[in-house]
Design an enzyme around this catalytic site. Structure first.
Site, mmCIF file in Angstrom:
data_model
loop_
_atom_site.group_PDB
_atom_site.id
_atom_site.type_symbol
_atom_site.label_atom_id
_atom_site.label_comp_id
_atom_site.label_asym_id
_atom_site.label_seq_id
_atom_site.Cartn_x
_atom_site.Cartn_y
_atom_site.Cartn_z
ATOM 1 N N LYS A 1 0.863 -1.190 0.000
ATOM 2 C CA LYS A 1 0.000 0.000 0.000
ATOM 3 C C LYS A 1 0.886 1.222 0.000
ATOM 4 O O LYS A 1 2.005 1.185 0.518
ATOM 5 C CB LYS A 1 -0.854 0.012 1.277
ATOM 6 C CG LYS A 1 -2.076 0.893 1.169
ATOM 7 C CD LYS A 1 -3.251 0.111 0.653
ATOM 8 C CE LYS A 1 -4.479 0.954 0.475
ATOM 9 N NZ LYS A 1 -5.660 0.081 0.234
ATOM 10 N N ASP B 1 -7.203 4.263 -4.270
ATOM 11 C CA ASP B 1 -7.802 4.128 -2.947
ATOM 12 C C ASP B 1 -8.425 5.507 -2.686
ATOM 13 O O ASP B 1 -8.671 6.258 -3.646
ATOM 14 C CB ASP B 1 -6.721 3.755 -1.901
ATOM 15 C CG ASP B 1 -7.322 3.239 -0.593
ATOM 16 O OD1 ASP B 1 -7.716 2.074 -0.538
ATOM 17 O OD2 ASP B 1 -7.434 4.028 0.375
HETATM 18 N N1 GLU Z 1 -7.499 0.166 -2.549
HETATM 19 C C1 GLU Z 1 -8.242 -1.039 -2.795
HETATM 20 C C2 GLU Z 1 -8.156 -1.950 -1.601
HETATM 21 O O1 GLU Z 1 -8.145 -1.490 -0.487
HETATM 22 C C3 GLU Z 1 -7.879 -1.679 -4.121
HETATM 23 C C4 GLU Z 1 -6.444 -2.034 -4.294
HETATM 24 C C5 GLU Z 1 -6.079 -2.500 -5.707
HETATM 25 O O2 GLU Z 1 -6.938 -2.527 -6.581
HETATM 26 O O3 GLU Z 1 -4.910 -2.840 -5.882
HETATM 27 O O4 GLU Z 1 -8.155 -3.152 -1.691
#
Ligand code: GLU
Length: 447
Positions: A124, A164
């Site tokens: 992340k 996100d």
């Molecule tokens: N931000 C989203 C999550 O919390 C998607 C992440 C992504 O698609 O890589 O899973």
């Protein structure tokens, strides 16, 4: 594993990081019995190893605003675990982002991605940059500067970021353009791309759709039906929007949504044009939900209050971490709510989860319920590798019948208690853990 010792170490090693401690503690508490029954995990110190991210990259992002003033932000990428596939997870642009926020999100992502059945590790990233109130040109300059540094650490086989909170199609476009300019490659290095340049069908809807498919599994387990159920959603962004679309299609009635300024209640149901308007409102980037009540006569705006006071059968937190606390949980229980589907990441406090579970409310944690988003990102990676684009029907079928169904079945398998109550938190954590832990054992002492 000695849980007391591990928690003490966790707290000592991560001072000032309450979110990371909260997320990690929940996993430790729910997997402890399982780990103690399987000594190989202790032998290889898997739990201790999982508590340390493989890498954290922290960098400076400088950019020039429209007035010519130099702005400085912090950028991060937390690469938590790569055992089952390249690091994968979103980027969050929000003024409250700290290393703590992204460490907790990357940790959660490892378990979530493992649950999806797809080969993705957990990561992340993001920045304390606030896109609100910035011009398109400012957002572009920020994204270009951010990617100029981030591109050193990512790639289609190493780490694949996505969106996100605060990062949508516009930001992904700007960052992708900059990656392409610097590397001279048009590859699947980001997901959530535009449909004409490598994106996947259903990706915008996927988190919300997936959460509703998961909810259908929970209802079925209780021999219950979705039709006619009153649903309360928090947030009005991409995730709440996708959920509202699918809930309408399946005959549930969304009676409330919310924003940072308060909530909207609409007894006629939030359907059709009103759902379309959620998206329009999001695009204004003013961070308010109040205009909704000005636009639709049946809607009322309640200023400064939390949406959980609205009577419902199903509550779906779709906004941000710790948005639903013990007081809110008690109110939901008192008002007869039977299902809480955490659609934001760690949307409920630990105390709220304890209240819900004590009252035997069916509670799904975010890492299971919201996995549809990253799962379709995984399918976007597959399509990029194949140099193909699947149809809407193909992606939706895979999401519903292969991914969300499997996540639900795994939660039941590892989370069903002797009285028949399903502890989805425990089920998700154990199922997510096994795959990553076994891969780590197979790969030797490499992280
Ligand atoms: N931000 C989203 C999550 O919390 C998607 C992440 C992504 O698609 O890589 O899973």
């Amino acid at each position: 594993m000695d849980i007391k010792k591990l928690v003490a170490e966790l707290e000592a090693k991560n001072p000032g990081q309450p979110l990371y401690i909260q997320a990690a503690k929940e996993v430790l508490e729910t997997i402890a019995d399982f780990v103690n029954k399987n000594p190989k995990y202790d032998k290889y110190a898997i739990v201790e190893r999982l508590l340390e991210p493989e890498r954290i990259v922290k960098f400076k992002v400088t950019w020039v605003d429209d007035k010519g003033k130099i702005q400085i932000n912090r950028g991060y990428r937390v690469q938590h675990n790569m055992a089952i596939g390249p690091y994968k997870g979103g980027l969050r642009f929000h003024p409250a982002v700290t290393e703590d926020t992204l460490k907790f999100l990357a940790f959660e992502q490892t378990f979530k991605n493992s649950l999806t059945t797809l080969p993705m590790g957990g990561g992340k990233g993001g920045s304390d940059f606030d896109p609100q109130g910035k011009s398109d040109a400012e957002v572009m300059r920020f994204c270009q500067s951010f990617m100029t540094e981030l591109q050193k650490y990512i790639g289609p086989e190493t780490d694949v970021p996505a969106g996100d909170i605060g990062v949508g199609g516009r930001e992904i476009g700007f960052m992708y353009g900059q990656y392409k300019r610097l590397r001279g490659q048009h590859v699947g290095v980001l997901t959530g791309k535009g449909m004409e340049w490598g994106g996947s069908q259903i990706r915008p809807e996927a988190t919300g759709y997936g959460a509703v498919y998961f909810l259908e599994g929970m209802l079925k387990e209780n021999k219950d039906k979705i039709k006619g159920k009153r649903v309360v959603l928090s947030g009005y962004g991409n995730v709440a929007w996708g959920a509202a679309l699918k809930l309408e299609e399946l005959g549930a009635k969304v009676v409330a949504i919310s924003g940072p300024d308060g909530y909207i209640v609409d007894e006629d149901g939030i359907t059709g044009k009103k759902i379309e308007y959620m998206d329009e409102l999001l695009q204004t980037r003013n961070n308010v939900v109040e205009p909704f009540a000005k636009k639709f006569k049946s809607a009322t705006f309640v200023k400064g209050k939390k949406v959980w006071e609205v009577k419902c059968d199903i509550a779906m937190p779709c906004a941000i971490q710790n948005e639903l606390d013990a007081k809110d949980a008690k109110l939901l229980i008192k008002n007869g709510c039977k299902y809480v589907v955490e659609t934001s990441n760690m949307g409920c406090t630990a105390e709220a989860v304890a209240e819900l579970q004590k009252a035997k409310v069916a509670f799904a944690p975010g890492k299971a319920a919201n996995a549809g988003g990253v799962a379709v990102s995984g399918l976007e990676m597959s399509q990029n590798s194949q140099k193909l684009q699947w149809t809407r029907e193909e992606v939706d079928d895979y999401l519903k019948n292969r991914i969300m169904a499997s996540i639900h079945a795994n939660c039941v398998k590892y989370g069903k208690e002797t009285d028949g109550y399903i502890n989805y938190v425990k089920g998700a954590n154990i199922a997510g853990f096994i795959k990553v832990a076994d891969a780590m054992i197979a790969q030797g002492i490499a992280y």
